[in-house]
Design a protein around this motif. Structure first.
Motif, mmCIF file in Angstrom:
data_model
loop_
_atom_site.group_PDB
_atom_site.id
_atom_site.type_symbol
_atom_site.label_atom_id
_atom_site.label_comp_id
_atom_site.label_asym_id
_atom_site.label_seq_id
_atom_site.Cartn_x
_atom_site.Cartn_y
_atom_site.Cartn_z
ATOM 1 N N GLU A 112 36.511 49.290 46.037
ATOM 2 C CA GLU A 112 37.212 48.011 45.878
ATOM 3 C C GLU A 112 38.266 47.840 46.962
ATOM 4 N N ASP A 113 38.911 48.940 47.355
ATOM 5 C CA ASP A 113 39.904 48.864 48.431
ATOM 6 C C ASP A 113 39.245 48.526 49.759
ATOM 7 N N ARG A 114 38.115 49.152 50.030
ATOM 8 C CA ARG A 114 37.444 48.895 51.312
ATOM 9 C C ARG A 114 36.930 47.456 51.403
ATOM 10 N N LEU A 115 36.422 46.937 50.278
ATOM 11 C CA LEU A 115 35.862 45.588 50.281
ATOM 12 C C LEU A 115 36.909 44.511 50.026
ATOM 13 N N GLY A 116 38.109 44.917 49.603
ATOM 14 C CA GLY A 116 39.164 43.944 49.326
ATOM 15 C C GLY A 116 38.863 43.065 48.126
ATOM 16 N N THR A 117 38.252 43.647 47.081
ATOM 17 C CA THR A 117 37.810 42.851 45.921
ATOM 18 C C THR A 117 38.650 43.080 44.664
ATOM 19 N N TRP A 118 39.785 43.739 44.812
ATOM 20 C CA TRP A 118 40.582 44.017 43.618
ATOM 21 C C TRP A 118 41.050 42.732 42.929
ATOM 22 N N ARG A 119 41.483 41.753 43.717
ATOM 23 C CA ARG A 119 42.032 40.542 43.087
ATOM 24 C C ARG A 119 40.959 39.801 42.296
ATOM 25 N N HIS A 120 39.718 39.802 42.794
ATOM 26 C CA HIS A 120 38.646 39.142 42.057
ATOM 27 C C HIS A 120 38.337 39.884 40.752
ATOM 28 N N LEU A 121 38.352 41.205 40.823
ATOM 29 C CA LEU A 121 38.065 42.001 39.627
ATOM 30 C C LEU A 121 39.167 41.854 38.596
ATOM 31 N N LEU A 122 40.416 41.823 39.062
ATOM 32 C CA LEU A 122 41.534 41.708 38.130
ATOM 33 C C LEU A 122 41.539 40.351 37.435
ATOM 34 N N VAL A 123 41.197 39.321 38.179
ATOM 35 C CA VAL A 123 41.148 37.992 37.578
ATOM 36 C C VAL A 123 40.006 37.902 36.570
ATOM 37 N N ALA A 124 38.875 38.567 36.864
ATOM 38 C CA ALA A 124 37.713 38.486 35.978
ATOM 39 C C ALA A 124 37.912 39.289 34.697
ATOM 40 N N VAL A 125 38.527 40.459 34.782
ATOM 41 C CA VAL A 125 38.649 41.346 33.626
ATOM 42 C C VAL A 125 39.986 41.176 32.911
ATOM 43 N N ARG A 126 41.063 41.007 33.679
ATOM 44 C CA ARG A 126 42.403 40.765 33.138
ATOM 45 C C ARG A 126 42.960 41.949 32.347
ATOM 46 N N SER A 127 42.586 43.150 32.704
ATOM 47 C CA SER A 127 43.134 44.321 32.021
ATOM 48 C C SER A 127 42.939 45.544 32.901
ATOM 49 N N ASN A 292 48.812 44.992 48.118
ATOM 50 C CA ASN A 292 48.682 45.563 49.469
ATOM 51 C C ASN A 292 47.204 45.766 49.777
ATOM 52 N N LEU A 293 46.638 44.912 50.630
ATOM 53 C CA LEU A 293 45.210 44.970 50.918
ATOM 54 C C LEU A 293 44.839 46.118 51.836
#
Length: 454
Positions: A112-127, A292-293
């Motif tokens: 997730e860090d390499r792809l920069g997808t944390w914000r999308h995952l956090l918004v989708a799961v919210r936990s 921090n991306l």
């Protein structure tokens, strides 16, 4: 519409309306993470390799005359299919399983860090908590599938290549096909414990080091360092305090009676490592800075929260084992070597007697004793080494003379030894014996044994 989060420690926006949006369930997150893992080409390739390659390898090697005799049970690969699975287990514990845990668990958060997808995952799961649980469960599922593939494939290849025949244990006693199958399955289950411990280390490295490739390599590096440590003349208590010792301790299951003490201790150490390393990964994950991306981990936090507690585990386990058991020495003593060799010789003598169609004899009638010396008179009569020399003595019913045979022993630091017959030739020399499964070398010529370190 802006949503508030119902769990502490989950991402959200202050000032949201009263109607809160519930986080996605762990089950949905687990399915999503599992699909992401399985969709990766390297995971698919690993699953395919684990379910096919062992069968091909074991089946082919079982048909060869040049067997991997330097590997435990390797000399029996063309006699029974169960030996091939154990050879594969030894290889997997040294190389395959640490690498598999690195590829799966060591990358499950870092990707997730390499792809920069944390914000999308956090918004989708919210936990945060549910994201962590879903990723841990998904990586565990894939690892279990890979280990099951290694076990099942190696058994199938061995049985097809060499047959479902009885197996000679590490003390010379015979295991029926059914008993061998049960012990082989149990040995693979034991190997799951250090695999889970390394997977937990991989999770910790993946969380703590972010995009850094060191997180991906951490389980393999830890396993390599501990494998090197096992080659050193360490106290027995320190060996058992390392979680990777369970990759070796399963060998004690193939003696009679089984050496269950080292197995239980090593599995318990592994489970403690699994729980502690996973808890540390969870602790760090809840305190991650996802804004921090370019996060590559915090060196200070990685050392203080990640590395030092695990080192402390080794120290605590060593102290507990040293206090609870007489295990501050090498564990390889003259008395243990003599006793182990005598038991193995008696069992193998009966096997040889049966193969040569001689009158049956029991271990009690043989009354085998061994006298072993290590090096010269000035060398301590204990510890590993290839300078053990043993004279085995036995008696036959209604025979006045006493039989004697000489063996040269190479004892390793983990208690395993290879006994090499040094005469007389008709007893422990090299010659072929006709058996129901074909011609086999004299079982008393060279054989593997095991000294219980505790």
């Amino acid at each position: 519409m802006t949503a508030t989060l119902t769990e502490p420690g989950t991402p959200g926006t202050p000032g949201a309306p009263e109607a809160a949006v519930r986080p996605a369930s762990v089950a949905r997150g687990y399915r999503f993470e599992l699909v992401k893992l399985v969709s990766q080409w390297r995971i698919r390739l690993l699953v395919l390799a684990c379910w096919i390659a062992p069968a091909l390898f074991v089946a082919v090697v079982s048909q060869q005359s040049d067997l991997p005799v330097d590997t435990v049970f390797g000399r029996w690969m063309n006699a029974t299919g169960w030996a091939g699975s154990l050879v594969m287990l030894g290889f997997a514990g040294s190389y395959a399983l640490p690498l598999l845990t690195s590829v799966v668990a060591g990358d499950v958060f870092a990707s997730e860090d390499r792809l920069g997808t944390w914000r999308h995952l956090l918004v989708a799961v919210r936990s945060y908590r549910r994201i962590f649980a879903a990723k841990v469960l998904a990586s565990l599922t894939v690892i279990l599938v890979l280990v099951a593939g290694l076990a099942v494939s190696s058994v199938v290849g061995g049985v097809l290549g060499a047959g479902d025949n009885q197996l000679v244990g590490l003390d010379g006693h015979l295991l029926s096909p059914g008993a061998a199958a049960g012990q082989v399955l149990l040995a693979w289950v034991v190997a799951l414990a250090p695999t889970l411990a390394l997977a937990a280390v991989g999770l910790l490295g993946s969380v703590a080091l972010g995009r850094s490739p060191m997180g991906l390599l951490l389980p393999a590096l830890v396993a390599l360092a501990m494998a090197v440590a096992q080659l050193l003349p360490l106290p027995v208590a320190l060996r058992f305090a390392l979680p990777t010792y369970a990759f070796i301790s399963w060998e004690g299951l193939f003696t009679s009676p089984a050496q269950t003490g080292p197995v239980l201790i090593s599995v318990a150490v592994c489970l403690v490592w699994t729980v502690v390393a996973t808890a540390l990964a969870y602790f760090l994950f809840l305190r991650r800075d996802f804004t921090n991306l370019s996060y590559d981990g915090s060196a200070r936090r990685t050392i203080t929260v990640g590395a030092l507690p695990l080192v402390g585990l080794i120290v605590v386990a060593f102290a507990v084992l040293a206090a609870a058991t007489p295990s501050l020495g090498s564990g390889v003593t003259q008395d243990k070597v003599q006793r182990s060799l005598s038991v193995a010789f008696a069992h193998l003598y009966r096997l040889q007697t049966d193969e040569l169609h001689r009158p049956a004899v029991t271990e009690a009638q043989l009354d085998v004793t061994s006298a072993c010396t290590k090096g010269g008179d000035l060398v301590p009569q204990e510890g590993p080494g290839n300078d053990w020399r043993c004279v085995v003595t036995w008696h036959l019913p209604d025979v006045a003379t006493t039989g004697q045979a000489i063996y040269q022993l190479d004892v390793t630091s983990d208690g395993r030894y290879v006994a090499d017959g040094d005469g007389p030739k008709e007893v422990n020399g090299y010659f072929q014996v006709r058996t129901p499964i074909g011609d086999q070398p004299n079982p008393m010529w060279q054989f593997d044994g095991n000294v219980e370190l505790l």
